[in-house]
Scaffold this active site. Structure first.
Site: not given
Ligand SMILES: Cc1cc2nc3c(=O)[nH]c(=O)nc-3n(C[C@H](O)[C@H](O)[C@H](O)COP(=O)(O)OP(=O)(O)OC[C@H]3O[C@@H](n4cnc5c(N)ncnc54)[C@H](O)[C@@H]3O)c2cc1C
Ligand code: SF4
Lengths: 732, 316
Positions: A242, A469, A618, A689, A691-692
């Protein structure tokens, strides 16, 4: 490979492997407990001694004296390292405070010693025997207090001024001027920072838990004042980072120094109670937002100023940057100010800048919508922009914010929301709905990889990219499989080793797009080599089903490898497409909360995120990223706060009992929708992205839902029951 | 953690004697609290006496119609005991509101009563703390005190007792049975078991050194609606900001004890006389002498509101 013109059709577009929901290929290793995490590298280093860190007991001042005699004499002790005994040390470029303090102390729990012993228990017991006498100095520990002395940071990049904000704001018929605060937060990842270090002569190998191998290799060499070629970093699995593991930290430096002092390998994991103060954290912010609008909801003036603090040399939390881009408005102002604080070092935590910035901005938008008598979804849509409002000649490469909001509103049943707060009840719960936009920039950074083909037709990818992860192993395997026309079972991915080509690393949600683009580039080169070997024109060759085909010829891929195999190395580098276009990711968060009518306890009941973030490489791992981020958003909205002791200058609740993050019972049904999008401006992968993105805005959606449920507006995060209680409706 | 020696006791009295013999010895039961404190050197026993094998792990009916709960009965087993579920619902609910499934599997009845405060400064050995190091001062007073006591504290300590189970035990009028090193036994009413800090916050209970808890006894069932309501920032796995244990009879009379507000489970029999007049009156009497800090003043209205909800729930 230079990427400086928008992508056209390429082998990835076949989407035979890429874009398919694919369980992570490293999943079985994790579920069977055999994924090798740094602290458990007994396989690589069977004889490591144990190091235990002593953290400073004061926030600021000097070490007057250190008595190591008892510690050294304790059973099993092999060495004690302090700044005095360590020899001259440099400092990493990415570090603000030094990682081994003394005699100067820069923050609480700064490492001041490492005790190395035969067993962990011996090291821990002996660490307690290190006696340090301090000369305590006064420090600055209170952001609200230090705010007035805050200055413009050196680069000044976040300050912007367009049109005449002051005039337009004064002239606007409907205005808002409010201040919001976000607290200091700690990453609270499961796996602590951990390193095993071993020397071989003057060469050092460290097995560590790190997101950015190339940065950290450079900073480790710099800190130890040794050539970068002589350090090797290996980070195969990372149990959460993170942003807390972007940098070289004390575990790695001290393991290396401990190993040198003890004359044998040493392993160090930061003990949990040390992590919050010893490492970096997301800095608290004070944010003032002003919005002026016409009665029809057109924003005419928007200003966002933010104050945060840091140690001297540290950076501000860039909480205003999204406000330059998210909504239209002719007159605009942003400003960042940085105060000096002697609290531990502030630095990146998942979606730095946007996460706290959106927490404030998206409450302000909700408040403004209410003042205007507009639905908050409609208000946002009305102020959409397809160009960078600060530099209107820059269009967004893709921007489907409006679609996200509409689709989400529809799916979530937004029309059932009662615009008047405090009106909906379900038994003991007051219920409410909230919405917020999601926004996070897409960052481009170069990334390289090596791809090998062997005579069995197996493809091996090597890059120093990390998997924290997130699923990097899997999307990289998907990319290579797609490019080389083989199944996933024919691909091996090796990551996290500084001897591999340097990648983008994992941070700023840039990892997926950039690292796969680097693998794409290397695969293009390998395809050319294969085509060359087989006598094909590489432009015509089709790689599919383990074969290479052109015209009516078809040859097994393995045949091209020959006995010695074939290898290619390349990377992606970017031109100025991110200057000509603004590249961002967008989304909309919808949340339903229940607030206990008596106790004001807040529980989230439903969450939906709709994301538009380029090609989803994905969908399975992307969804995991988004629901994880939404979960983190629940923490940020409702419970996470490092409590500052403003007298002694440290974060008091420095363990996982005191620093609460959501547990399973806090997380309800979560739904994620990805809009169909490809972004040819971003990279050959046409991806961005996520993820954030999933974290940006969700906190505000929750806060807005709490307002809708109760009629109580809380502008200071986290939104805890004590902030609602005195304004809650009476209970019978 | 300091090195320590370890033994398994053969009988309750032998266990008590073994601890008495060594000034810095402790009993160890589930170890879920003691071991954490030892790792941080908040507690530094030189000798541990393991009481897990003493066969104090059954729940038996008493001749008075109550239940005698062995000191080593695990929190999970106690919460699931059909007699407890039927006749002492408040206890079962309080237990299940505490910690996590894994912890409750290990945690014992005696250990739970004796768990130590969760004051964050108590856990940081760099900080002054009168409870951990008598005379060193109290960092929590004037510091971060959101979790801490609003009543019953002193100028030397404002820590809370964190147990949920103990609050239910208090409202049930439980008694604590012990054996001393010389073999003598005694019965301590729960009201006298935990002490207020005054100027000795490091002394937390009425137990003497070496005195072993053998059982906790519940009087015959009190009937009524039995409710335990725990208020916290997250839905599980967190200590109470405030908790209410209540037994409410059909006529509106009853008993109330509070958790999360004081150094011991907080109950005042005179406040219970106000029960028919409602939550406001009861809370006012219960917390009449409260001295909250800036950080935890919200606990006063929170108690009143939570109690209001509990009484409403009891009415059905
Ligand atoms: C993460 C976490 C969360 C938790 N959350 C909660 C919560 O929400 N609510 C709650 O109520 N509790 C909570 N707990 C505390 C938990 O309930 C206690 O740790 C547990 O009950 C202690 O029991 P034990 O048997 O493990 O005690 P031990 O750790 O073995 O012992 C505790 C103390 O009791 C003494 N002792 C033990 N047995 C005897 C005896 N027979 N006679 C005399 N002295 C004895 C020991 O010497 C020691 O001093 C939590 C604990 C943890 C670690
Ligand atoms: S409140 Fe009690 S436990 Fe907390 S620091 Fe003060 S003395 Fe120690």
């Amino acid at each position: 490979m230079k990427f400086d013109t928008p992508a056209t059709t390429n082998p990835i577009d076949r989407l035979a492997v890429v874009g398919k929901p694919t369980p992570r290929i490293d999943g079985p290793l994790k579920t069977t407990g055999t994924a090798p995490y740094a602290y458990e590298r007994h396989d690589a280093v069977p004889d490591a001694a144990y190091g235990y860190i002593v953290g400073s007991a004061i926030a600021k001042g000097r070490i007057a004296a250190m008595d190591l005699a008892d510690a050294k004499a304790a059973p099993g002790v092999l060495a004690v390292v302090t700044a005095e005994t360590a020899g001259p040390l440099g400092k990493g470029k990415m570090n603000t405070a030094t990682l081994l303090g003394g005699p100067e102390i820069e923050h609480y729990h700064q490492a001041v010693a490492l005790v190395v012993a035969e067993s962990f228990e011996q090291a821990r017991a002996a660490a307690r025997l290190v006696r340090v006498t301090y000369d305590r100095a006064d420090g600055s520990f209170d952001l609200a207090h230090a705010k007035d002395g805050a200055t413009k940071p050196e680069d000044g990049k976040s300050d912007s001024n367009v049109g005449d904000f002051t005039g337009a704001f004064a002239a606007a018929p409907v205005t808002l001027d409010e201040t919001y605060t976000t607290p200091d937060q700690t990453h609270a990842m499961m796996e602590p920072h951990a390193t095993v270090a071993a020397w071989d002569g003057d060469r050092l190998t460290v097995w560590l838990s790190n997101q950015m191998i190339a940065w950290t290799a450079g900073d480790l060499a710099r800190t130890l004042k040794m050539p970068k070629e002589k350090v090797r970093l290996i980070s195969l699995f990372v149990g959460g980072g993170f942003g807390g593991k972007l940098f070289l930290r004390a575990d790695t430096v001290l393991a290396a120094l401990g190993a040198r002092a003890a004359g044998r390998p040493v392993k160090v994991a930061l003990q949990r109670p040390l992590i919050a103060n010893n490492t970096t954290h997301r800095p608290a912010t004070i944010q003032r937002i002003r919005i002026g609008a016409e009665r029809d909801g057109t924003i005419t003036a928007i200003a966002h100023e933010s104050w945060s603090g840091n140690l001297p040399g540290g950076d501000p939390e860039t909480a205003v940057d999204q406000t330059k881009l998210l909504y239209a408005g002719a007159n605009r102002l942003t400003a960042l100010r940085l105060a000096r604080l002697d609290l531990p070092e502030g630095n990146a935590m998942r979606a730095p800048g946007e996460a706290p910035g959106m927490m404030a901005l998206e409450i302000a938008m909700d408040e403004m919508a209410e003042k205007l008598g507009l639905d908050p979804v409609e208000f946002r849509i009305r102020n959409d922009t397809q160009v960078d409002p600060v530099q209107p000649d820059r269009p967004f490469s893709q921007r489907q914010l409006v679609e996200c909001l509409r689709r989400g509103a529809d799916r979530f049943g937004w029309s059932k929301r009662n615009a008047r707060p405090g009106q909906s009840r379900d038994g003991r719960w007051l219920t409410g709905l909230g919405v917020a936009a999601a926004f996070r920039n897409n960052l481009l950074t170069k990334s390289a990889a090596r791809v090998r083909l062997d005579k069995q037709g197996r493809v091996t990818v090597e890059t120093d990219m990390t998997d924290i992860g997130t699923g990097s192993y899997t999307i990289i395997a998907q990319t290579a499989a797609e490019m080389m026309g083989v199944g996933l079972d024919r691909v091996t991915v090796r990551l996290g080793d500084s001897s591999f080509p340097a990648s983008a690393g994992s941070g700023g949600q840039w990892g997926a797009n950039n690292s796969t683009a680097g693998v794409y580039a290397a695969c293009v080169k390998l395809r050319e080599a294969v085509a060359g070997r087989l006598g094909f024109n590489s432009a015509d060759a089709v790689f599919a089903d383990g074969e290479v085909r052109a015209g009516n010829r078809s040859i097994p891929l393995a045949q091209a490898a020959g006995d010695n195999g074939l290898a290619a190395e390349d990377g992606i580098e970017y031109g100025d497409l991110d200057k000509r276009y603004q590249q961002s990711t967008f989304g909309a968060h919808f949340v339903e909360v229940g607030v206990d009518a008596a106790t004001a306890e807040i529980r989230v009941r439903r969450m939906l995120a709709v994301c538009a973030a380029g090609r989803i490489l994905n969908p399975l791992s992307a969804r995991s990223q988004v629901i994880g981020a939404m979960t983190m958003g629940v923490g940020a909205a409702l419970m996470e706060e490092l409590a500052v002791d403003r007298r002694a200058g440290f974060f008091v609740n420095h363990d996982l009992a005191g620093y609460e993050v959501p547990v399973h019972a806090d997380i309800p049904h979560q739904e994620v929708i990805f809009l169909d999008e490809t972004d040819p401006i971003s990279s050959p992968m046409k991806a961005k992205g996520v993820g954030e993105l999933g974290l940006c805005g969700v906190g505000a959606a929750i806060a807005n839902a709490v307002y809708n449920a109760t009629g109580v507006r809380v502008r200071d995060y986290p939104v805890t029951l004590d902030k609602l209680l005195d304004r809650m409706p009476e209970v019978g | 953690m300091r090195p320590f020696t370890y033994e398994r006791a053969s009988s309750p009295a032998a266990a008590a004697e073994a601890v008495r013999r060594t000034p810095d010895a402790r009993f160890i039961a589930g170890g879920t609290n003691l071991l954490d404190l030892m790792k941080l050197e908040i507690e530094t026993p030189v000798h541990l006496v393991d009481v897990n094998g003493l066969k104090l792990d059954s729940v038996e009916p008493t001749p008075e119609g109550g239940l005698r709960i062995g000191a080593l009965v695990r929190n999970t087993d106690l919460a699931a005991d059909p007699r407890v579920r039927r006749d002492y619902g408040v206890l079962s609910r309080a237990l299940l509101a505490g910690a996590s499934g894994q912890l409750r599997n290990k945690a014992t009845t005696a250990g739970n009563l004796l768990q130590r405060t969760r004051c964050p400064y108590f856990y940081d050995t760099n900080q002054p703390c009168n409870k951990r190091r008598p005379g060193s001062g109290c960092a929590a007073i004037g510091g971060f005190s959101r979790q801490l006591a609003v009543i019953g504290g002193s100028d030397t300590c404002i820590a809370t007792h964190p147990s949920d189970m103990a609050v239910a035990m208090r409202v049930l009028d439980a008694t604590v049975e012990t054996v001393k090193p010389d073999g003598a036994t005694r019965i301590i009413p729960i009201v006298d078991f935990h002490r207020l800090p005054d100027d000795t916050p490091h002394i937390e209970t009425a137990l003497e050194h070496g005195e072993l808890i053998t059982a906790v006894t519940l009087p015959k069932p009190a009937g009524g609606a039995q409710i335990y309501r725990k208020v916290r920032d997250r839905a599980s796995y967190a200590f109470a900001l405030v908790s209410v244990a209540a037994i409410v009879q059909p006529d509106g009379s009853g008993r109330v004890a509070l958790g999360g507000v004081a150094p011991k489970p907080w109950r005042a029999e005179d406040a219970e006389a106000e029960m028919p007049r409602g939550a406001k009156a009861v809370a006012a009497r219960l917390l009449a002498d409260a001295k909250p800090t800036h950080d935890n003043a919200f606990k006063l209205p929170l108690v009143e509101r939570t109690l209001g909800a509990v009484l409403a729930e009891a009415k059905g």
